[in-house]
Design a protein around this motif. Structure first.
Motif, mmCIF file in Angstrom:
data_model
loop_
_atom_site.group_PDB
_atom_site.id
_atom_site.type_symbol
_atom_site.label_atom_id
_atom_site.label_comp_id
_atom_site.label_asym_id
_atom_site.label_seq_id
_atom_site.Cartn_x
_atom_site.Cartn_y
_atom_site.Cartn_z
ATOM 1 N N ARG A 239 0.850 -1.185 0.000
ATOM 2 C CA ARG A 239 0.000 0.000 0.000
ATOM 3 C C ARG A 239 0.886 1.235 0.000
ATOM 4 O O ARG A 239 2.072 1.164 0.318
ATOM 5 N N PHE A 240 0.291 2.386 -0.296
ATOM 6 C CA PHE A 240 1.072 3.618 -0.320
ATOM 7 C C PHE A 240 1.696 3.927 1.036
ATOM 8 O O PHE A 240 2.795 4.478 1.108
ATOM 9 N N ASP A 241 1.008 3.603 2.131
ATOM 10 C CA ASP A 241 1.596 3.930 3.426
ATOM 11 C C ASP A 241 2.673 2.939 3.839
ATOM 12 O O ASP A 241 3.247 3.053 4.923
ATOM 13 N N ASP A 270 -1.186 -11.238 -4.791
ATOM 14 C CA ASP A 270 -0.575 -10.066 -4.158
ATOM 15 C C ASP A 270 -1.191 -8.785 -4.705
ATOM 16 O O ASP A 270 -1.512 -7.853 -3.956
ATOM 17 N N LEU A 271 -1.380 -8.738 -6.020
ATOM 18 C CA LEU A 271 -1.988 -7.563 -6.638
ATOM 19 C C LEU A 271 -3.434 -7.395 -6.178
ATOM 20 O O LEU A 271 -3.883 -6.274 -5.899
ATOM 21 N N GLY A 272 -4.170 -8.490 -6.072
ATOM 22 C CA GLY A 272 -5.546 -8.409 -5.593
ATOM 23 C C GLY A 272 -5.620 -7.882 -4.173
ATOM 24 O O GLY A 272 -6.494 -7.076 -3.836
ATOM 25 N N GLY A 273 -4.691 -8.317 -3.329
ATOM 26 C CA GLY A 273 -4.654 -7.809 -1.966
ATOM 27 C C GLY A 273 -4.344 -6.328 -1.919
ATOM 28 O O GLY A 273 -4.922 -5.577 -1.132
ATOM 29 N N ALA A 274 -3.431 -5.887 -2.788
ATOM 30 C CA ALA A 274 -3.072 -4.468 -2.826
ATOM 31 C C ALA A 274 -4.249 -3.615 -3.281
ATOM 32 O O ALA A 274 -4.500 -2.528 -2.739
ATOM 33 N N LEU A 275 -5.008 -4.097 -4.260
ATOM 34 C CA LEU A 275 -6.098 -3.290 -4.803
ATOM 35 C C LEU A 275 -7.327 -3.273 -3.901
ATOM 36 O O LEU A 275 -8.242 -2.480 -4.125
ATOM 37 N N ALA A 276 -7.371 -4.120 -2.883
ATOM 38 C CA ALA A 276 -8.467 -4.032 -1.917
ATOM 39 C C ALA A 276 -8.436 -2.687 -1.193
ATOM 40 O O ALA A 276 -9.464 -2.209 -0.704
ATOM 41 N N LEU A 301 -4.220 6.311 -11.202
ATOM 42 C CA LEU A 301 -4.743 5.198 -11.981
ATOM 43 C C LEU A 301 -5.975 4.615 -11.301
ATOM 44 O O LEU A 301 -6.063 4.582 -10.070
ATOM 45 N N THR A 302 -6.927 4.152 -12.091
ATOM 46 C CA THR A 302 -8.047 3.397 -11.541
ATOM 47 C C THR A 302 -7.585 1.964 -11.295
ATOM 48 O O THR A 302 -6.505 1.554 -11.739
ATOM 49 N N ARG A 303 -8.406 1.181 -10.599
ATOM 50 C CA ARG A 303 -8.040 -0.214 -10.364
ATOM 51 C C ARG A 303 -7.845 -0.959 -11.685
ATOM 52 O O ARG A 303 -6.912 -1.755 -11.828
ATOM 53 N N ARG A 304 -8.720 -0.705 -12.642
ATOM 54 C CA ARG A 304 -8.584 -1.366 -13.940
ATOM 55 C C ARG A 304 -7.258 -0.978 -14.602
ATOM 56 O O ARG A 304 -6.560 -1.826 -15.173
ATOM 57 N N GLN A 305 -6.898 0.300 -14.529
ATOM 58 C CA GLN A 305 -5.650 0.753 -15.139
ATOM 59 C C GLN A 305 -4.434 0.175 -14.420
ATOM 60 O O GLN A 305 -3.410 -0.109 -15.046
ATOM 61 N N VAL A 328 -12.268 -10.228 -5.563
ATOM 62 C CA VAL A 328 -13.097 -10.720 -4.463
ATOM 63 C C VAL A 328 -12.213 -11.256 -3.344
ATOM 64 O O VAL A 328 -12.436 -10.975 -2.160
ATOM 65 N N PHE A 329 -11.191 -12.023 -3.720
ATOM 66 C CA PHE A 329 -10.313 -12.573 -2.689
ATOM 67 C C PHE A 329 -9.634 -11.456 -1.898
ATOM 68 O O PHE A 329 -9.522 -11.536 -0.667
ATOM 69 N N GLY A 330 -9.166 -10.414 -2.591
ATOM 70 C CA GLY A 330 -8.504 -9.317 -1.893
ATOM 71 C C GLY A 330 -9.415 -8.659 -0.873
ATOM 72 O O GLY A 330 -8.996 -8.344 0.253
ATOM 73 N N LEU A 331 -10.689 -8.460 -1.232
ATOM 74 C CA LEU A 331 -11.641 -7.851 -0.303
ATOM 75 C C LEU A 331 -11.964 -8.798 0.853
ATOM 76 O O LEU A 331 -12.087 -8.370 2.006
ATOM 77 N N PHE A 332 -12.096 -10.088 0.549
ATOM 78 C CA PHE A 332 -12.348 -11.067 1.613
ATOM 79 C C PHE A 332 -11.170 -11.114 2.580
ATOM 80 O O PHE A 332 -11.343 -11.131 3.803
ATOM 81 N N ARG A 333 -9.984 -11.125 2.040
ATOM 82 C CA ARG A 333 -8.778 -11.140 2.874
ATOM 83 C C ARG A 333 -8.733 -9.914 3.782
ATOM 84 O O ARG A 333 -8.393 -10.007 4.970
ATOM 85 N N LEU A 334 -9.089 -8.750 3.236
ATOM 86 C CA LEU A 334 -9.135 -7.534 4.036
ATOM 87 C C LEU A 334 -10.166 -7.670 5.157
ATOM 88 O O LEU A 334 -9.931 -7.239 6.292
#
Length: 437
Positions: A239-241, A270-276, A301-305, A328-334
């Motif tokens: 993440r950015f932080d 990993d990318l899915g987790g980041a985009l959550a 950038l948007t998530r798609r981009q 979906v997995f990234g959001l579930f993991r979050l």
């Protein structure tokens, strides 16, 4: 707040007084540091540690962000160091492994220079009662919820900033794991399956009576999981932080922090987790209440981009339908991470009042996952019937009582945003959840 305290906060944003429950023996740590011989002796160059006859004690502040391992600033004459240790209370199995976190960073730095230099690791619990390690503090700009006012970035520069973040992740995924000496972290094929099963089990263990069961989401993930697309070093909390930017050119990433959940696994997981965490400008107000990084800024950038740029750099072909699983997995993991924190708060293992916001956050993430599964679009509009259910869940009231809320659905939305506005950064609570053994 004293003048000295305010001055320190200005110099090192995100630090504050050490909470009573998180205090440790500063003299013992200072004595241990005087005995350490780092792999890179230059890491302590200029740091005045004193000696046994005239010891120098650091000024200690606690980083206030994050909800997982505890991080402290050790302000010595000449330079700053950073100490990491696990939190108190019941922990998820395999979580908060300081030795592993230290080892990953030590091994990775020669092949991925965005890792900070390590000072030393301590497993002598007589020092502060737990394992801990110390590293150098990497000075630079770290983005939080909003872009700093003094940056004044235009859309082009902001876009370059987001592109650099994506590229830093893709570059990490291209690291030669064997050359870094970390190939023992690779458990072979089946990473996606193990992650789905592992995070599902963690949610069931951490579930409290005040949150949904996530059964439809877990069932869908199990039925729709793809084969691994590859194996590489994954950060699992990108993440950015957790990025340090060059203060003279914020479009350049100079450091990546918080390697608690790093392992060898599937890059798209990993990318899915980041985009959550990547809340964009056209997301609804409920999801925007989760925003803790400036990914909604004009030019980002948007998530798609992000997916498209990553795919080009990594040489992958990713369709929208294929990507749905990872999103979906990234959001579930979050949601699982948030619930593990809510579990600690529910059982009185932490007194941080901001943690009360995680319960409604978990309920919202379930609804976002379900909508994404059903429609391919996880955005929730608070003016439609389906999201009204979400608001009812978030407020902790029966759905049939929702129309009785003063001011109707729009007022309810404001209350939800107010609750979630106090949400601290949801970081990697359980290393065992993301990092495989």
């Amino acid at each position: 707040m004293s003048d000295d305290d305010a001055a320190l906060r200005r110099r090192v944003p995100g630090t504050g007084a050490v909470r009573d429950e998180d205090a440790f023996d500063v003299e013992a740590v200072a004595a241990w540091l005087r005995s350490v011989t780092p792999d890179d002796p230059d890491v302590l160059a200029g740091v005045d540690l004193g000696d046994d006859d005239e010891p120098v004690l650091p000024e200690v502040r606690q980083y206030t962000g994050g909800a997982s391992n505890l991080t402290y600033l050790l302000r010595y004459p000449g330079a700053d160091l950073v100490l990491r240790r696990p939190p108190a209370g019941t922990k998820a199995r395999g979580a908060h492994d300081m030795r592993r976190e230290y080892r990953v960073q030590s091994a990775l730095r020669p092949v991925y220079p965005l890792v900070t230099r390590m000072v030393g690791f301590c497993d002598d619990h007589s020092v502060i009662g737990s394992d801990f390690y110390v590293m150098e503090r990497m000075a630079g700009t770290i983005l939080r919820k909003n872009l700093p006012r003094d940056l004044r970035l235009d859309r082009v520069t902001t876009r370059r900033l987001s592109e650099s973040a994506v590229d830093a992740l893709a570059d990490l995924h291209s690291v030669d794991v064997a050359a870094a000496g970390l190939d023992d972290l690779d458990r072979g094929e089946g990473y996606v399956r193990r992650q789905v099963e592992g995070w599902s089990a963690r949610y069931r263990r951490a579930r409290t009576p005040d949150v949904p069961d996530f059964a439809p989401v877990m069932k869908w993930l199990h039925a729709n999981q793809p084969e691994d697309v590859g194996h590489c070093l994954v950060h699992n909390d990108f993440r950015f932080d957790n990025l340090v930017l060059d203060p003279d050119d914020v479009t350049r990433v100079i450091g990546v922090l918080d390697w608690e959940m790093a392992t060898v696994g599937d890059p798209l997981m990993d990318l899915g987790g980041a985009l959550a965490y990547w809340v964009q400008d056209d997301d609804g107000p409920l999801f925007k209440a989760f925003r803790r990084q400036p990914t909604n800024a004009p030019g980002m950038l948007t998530r798609r981009q992000v997916v498209e740029r990553y795919a080009r750099r990594a040489g992958l072909d990713i369709t929208d339908e294929q990507w749905r699983f990872y999103e979906v997995f990234g959001l579930f993991r979050l949601a699982v991470i948030a619930q593990q924190i809510n579990h600690r708060y529910y059982h009185g293992q932490t007194t941080n009042p901001a943690f009360r916001a995680f319960r409604p956050g978990v309920a919202f993430l379930e609804q976002r996952c379900l909508r994404l599964i059903r429609t391919g679009d996880g955005r929730l509009s608070p003016t439609r019937i389906f999201p009204k259910d979400v608001i009812g869940e978030l407020l902790g009231v029966p759905r049939v009582a929702l129309p009785l809320l003063a001011g109707g659905v729009h007022d309810a939305r404001g209350k939800v945003a107010g609750v979630l506005g106090g949400l601290p950064v949801v970081g990697g609570l359980a290393r065992g959840a993301g990092g495989e053994r």
